[in-house]
Design a protein around this motif. Structure first.
Motif, PDB file in Angstrom:
ATOM      1  N   LYS A 149       0.858  -1.196   0.000  1.00 49.64           N
ATOM      2  CA  LYS A 149       0.000   0.000   0.000  1.00 49.64           C
ATOM      3  C   LYS A 149       0.886   1.235   0.000  1.00 49.64           C
ATOM      4  N   LYS A 150       0.438   2.252  -0.688  1.00 51.09           N
ATOM      5  CA  LYS A 150       1.185   3.514  -0.679  1.00 51.09           C
ATOM      6  C   LYS A 150       0.983   4.198   0.675  1.00 51.09           C
ATOM      7  N   LEU A 151       2.084   4.597   1.286  1.00 52.04           N
ATOM      8  CA  LEU A 151       2.018   5.318   2.565  1.00 52.04           C
ATOM      9  C   LEU A 151       2.778   6.620   2.423  1.00 52.04           C
ATOM     10  N   ASP A 152       2.392   7.588   3.235  1.00 54.74           N
ATOM     11  CA  ASP A 152       3.168   8.814   3.351  1.00 54.74           C
ATOM     12  C   ASP A 152       4.132   8.574   4.516  1.00 54.74           C
ATOM     13  N   MET A 153       5.398   8.274   4.198  1.00 54.45           N
ATOM     14  CA  MET A 153       6.320   7.796   5.234  1.00 54.45           C
ATOM     15  C   MET A 153       6.727   8.910   6.204  1.00 54.45           C
ATOM     16  N   ILE A 154       6.787   8.572   7.464  1.00 56.06           N
ATOM     17  CA  ILE A 154       7.264   9.488   8.513  1.00 56.06           C
ATOM     18  C   ILE A 154       8.786   9.307   8.589  1.00 56.06           C
ATOM     19  N   PRO A 155       9.562  10.401   8.527  1.00 54.19           N
ATOM     20  CA  PRO A 155      11.017  10.248   8.332  1.00 54.19           C
ATOM     21  C   PRO A 155      11.799   9.926   9.598  1.00 54.19           C
ATOM     22  N   VAL A 156      11.233   9.094  10.474  1.00 50.29           N
ATOM     23  CA  VAL A 156      11.983   8.684  11.666  1.00 50.29           C
ATOM     24  C   VAL A 156      12.008   7.163  11.757  1.00 50.29           C
ATOM     25  N   GLU A 157      13.028   6.661  12.440  1.00 52.45           N
ATOM     26  CA  GLU A 157      13.168   5.233  12.677  1.00 52.45           C
ATOM     27  C   GLU A 157      12.841   4.980  14.136  1.00 52.45           C
ATOM     28  N   CYS A 158      12.041   3.942  14.385  1.00 53.39           N
ATOM     29  CA  CYS A 158      11.651   3.574  15.747  1.00 53.39           C
ATOM     30  C   CYS A 158      12.456   2.342  16.128  1.00 53.39           C
ATOM     31  N   VAL A 159      13.280   2.460  17.162  1.00 52.12           N
ATOM     32  CA  VAL A 159      14.137   1.341  17.584  1.00 52.12           C
ATOM     33  C   VAL A 159      13.725   0.880  18.975  1.00 52.12           C
ATOM     34  N   VAL A 160      13.564  -0.432  19.125  1.00 49.54           N
ATOM     35  CA  VAL A 160      13.394  -1.022  20.451  1.00 49.54           C
ATOM     36  C   VAL A 160      14.581  -1.934  20.705  1.00 49.54           C
ATOM     37  N   PRO A 183      12.855  -2.228  31.654  1.00 49.70           N
ATOM     38  CA  PRO A 183      12.076  -2.456  30.444  1.00 49.70           C
ATOM     39  C   PRO A 183      12.926  -2.229  29.192  1.00 49.70           C
ATOM     40  N   PRO A 184      12.458  -2.741  28.039  1.00 48.46           N
ATOM     41  CA  PRO A 184      13.158  -2.484  26.786  1.00 48.46           C
ATOM     42  C   PRO A 184      13.274  -0.974  26.554  1.00 48.46           C
ATOM     43  N   VAL A 185      14.338  -0.594  25.856  1.00 45.17           N
ATOM     44  CA  VAL A 185      14.588   0.831  25.585  1.00 45.17           C
ATOM     45  C   VAL A 185      13.986   1.196  24.228  1.00 45.17           C
ATOM     46  N   PHE A 186      13.328   2.342  24.175  1.00 47.20           N
ATOM     47  CA  PHE A 186      12.797   2.860  22.899  1.00 47.20           C
ATOM     48  C   PHE A 186      13.605   4.087  22.498  1.00 47.20           C
ATOM     49  N   LEU A 188       8.314 -15.195  18.572  1.00 47.58           N
ATOM     50  CA  LEU A 188       8.562 -15.948  17.336  1.00 47.58           C
ATOM     51  C   LEU A 188      10.042 -16.349  17.220  1.00 47.58           C
ATOM     52  N   PHE A 189      10.944 -15.400  17.433  1.00 48.83           N
ATOM     53  CA  PHE A 189      12.373 -15.725  17.316  1.00 48.83           C
ATOM     54  C   PHE A 189      12.813 -16.664  18.445  1.00 48.83           C
ATOM     55  N   ASP A 190      12.228 -16.495  19.616  1.00 43.72           N
ATOM     56  CA  ASP A 190      12.556 -17.380  20.734  1.00 43.72           C
ATOM     57  C   ASP A 190      12.247 -18.840  20.372  1.00 43.72           C
ATOM     58  N   GLN A 191      11.120 -19.048  19.703  1.00 45.86           N
ATOM     59  CA  GLN A 191      10.757 -20.413  19.283  1.00 45.86           C
ATOM     60  C   GLN A 191      11.780 -20.987  18.311  1.00 45.86           C
ATOM     61  N   GLY A 192      12.451 -20.092  17.569  1.00 48.04           N
ATOM     62  CA  GLY A 192      13.491 -20.538  16.643  1.00 48.04           C
ATOM     63  C   GLY A 192      14.872 -20.528  17.278  1.00 48.04           C
ATOM     64  N   GLY A 193      14.928 -20.403  18.590  1.00 49.22           N
ATOM     65  CA  GLY A 193      16.211 -20.460  19.290  1.00 49.22           C
ATOM     66  C   GLY A 193      17.044 -19.200  19.150  1.00 49.22           C
ATOM     67  N   MET A 194      16.365 -18.064  18.948  1.00 56.96           N
ATOM     68  CA  MET A 194      17.101 -16.807  18.750  1.00 56.96           C
ATOM     69  C   MET A 194      16.607 -15.722  19.709  1.00 56.96           C
ATOM     70  N   ILE A 195      17.499 -14.788  20.004  1.00 54.34           N
ATOM     71  CA  ILE A 195      17.153 -13.619  20.828  1.00 54.34           C
ATOM     72  C   ILE A 195      16.996 -12.422  19.890  1.00 54.34           C
ATOM     73  N   LEU A 196      15.840 -11.760  19.994  1.00 49.05           N
ATOM     74  CA  LEU A 196      15.642 -10.502  19.259  1.00 49.05           C
ATOM     75  C   LEU A 196      16.270  -9.393  20.108  1.00 49.05           C
ATOM     76  N   VAL A 197      17.485  -9.025  19.743  1.00 41.94           N
ATOM     77  CA  VAL A 197      18.280  -8.063  20.532  1.00 41.94           C
ATOM     78  C   VAL A 197      17.710  -6.651  20.361  1.00 41.94           C
ATOM     79  N   ASP A 198      17.559  -6.235  19.118  1.00 40.83           N
ATOM     80  CA  ASP A 198      16.986  -4.909  18.826  1.00 40.83           C
ATOM     81  C   ASP A 198      16.491  -4.893  17.388  1.00 40.83           C
ATOM     82  N   TYR A 199      15.730  -3.869  17.035  1.00 35.24           N
ATOM     83  CA  TYR A 199      15.214  -3.770  15.665  1.00 35.24           C
ATOM     84  C   TYR A 199      14.759  -2.352  15.399  1.00 35.24           C
TER      85      TYR A 199
END
Ligand code: TMP
Length: 237
Positions: A82-93, A115-118, A165-176
């Motif tokens: 879908k076409k979106l009007d992108m917001i020019p920031v990145e959200c990191v957890v 807690p996780p950092v945003f 989901l990643f935990d079930q695959g034996g992985m840690i989701l460190v950040d994204y």
């Protein structure tokens, strides 16, 4: 669906118009970039792997009730969105300390964050994606306070789904990192991509890096490891 002219060429993807003014085509290229485009290489099959991986993850998020841009897979390397009007920031957890957080604060890599950092970063390669906060985003008009709140809410909702989901695959989701846009109805929708290019994944037992840090740090077997991540999640490539 007819592919029309190029709308935008990013470092790893190209966006095309289509004959439907509400839909775009994302082409995932083999180009792999790090350090804001300072290091770029072509990695065989990466476009295909990331396109299919992104479709798989976005479908899981849709199933969990999170609206995403993705409509369908069009080919090995292309998706209809879908076409979106992108917001020019990145959200990191961040669930675990790594990357720029470790460099910035001098904390130990691997420290659990509870807690996780945003964090927000401005999308601007020339300025090396500087960190910004809610006030910058509202004052400069990149998004409204309500949109900022919604982006945070959705970014944490993604964490709940993908950590499990990643935990079930034996992985840690460190950040994204996530990017959002506004659809034609004014809703905040998850855009861009979720692939091992935009997150950190470690093997739960060995702590092997299974994401783009393999490319950044010259560890080798980049695409092979992305394929292993996909296979551990049940996606055959
Ligand atoms: P960082 O530790 O370099 O700030 O990155 C945090 C996470 O966000 C990591 O998973 C990589 C991802 N990320 C991108 O994908 N693109 C970017 O431009 C930035 C700044 C981070």
């Amino acid at each position: 669906m007819e592919k029309r002219d190029e709308l935008y060429r990013g470092k790893a993807k190209t966006v095309y118009h289509t004959d439907d003014s509400d839909k775009l085509i994302l082409l995932f290229r083999n180009d792999t970039s790090a350090f804001d485009g300072e290091k770029i290489e072509q990695l065989d099959r990466k476009g295909e792997v990331n396109n299919k991986f992104n479709h798989f993850i976005m479908t899981k998020l849709e199933e969990a009730g999170i609206a995403t841009q993705v409509e369908s897979l069009l080919s090995d390397t292309e998706s209809l969105v879908k076409k979106l009007d992108m917001i020019p920031v990145e959200c990191v957890v961040r669930n675990v300390a790594a990357g720029s957080l470790v460099r910035r604060l001098g904390v130990e890599e691997g420290q659990l964050l509870n807690p996780p950092v945003f964090e927000f970063f401005l999308k601007n390669d020339a300025l090396h994606d500087p960190m910004v906060n809610d006030y910058h985003i509202e004052s400069f008009g990149w998004a409204t306070a309500a949109q900022v709140a919604r982006m945070k809410e959705l970014t944490f909702a993604v964490n709940d789904v993908l950590k499990a989901l990643f935990d079930q695959g034996g992985m840690i989701l460190v950040d994204y990192k996530l990017e959002f846009g506004v659809d034609s109805a004014g809703n905040i929708v998850l855009g861009d991509e979720f692939t091992p290019d935009g997150c950190r994944l470690w093997d739960k037992e060995t702590r092997k890096k299974m994401d783009k840090d393999r490319f950044r740090q010259g560890l080798g077997s980049v695409v092979e490891t992305y394929i292993e991540v996909a296979e551990r999640l049940g996606l055959k490539l």
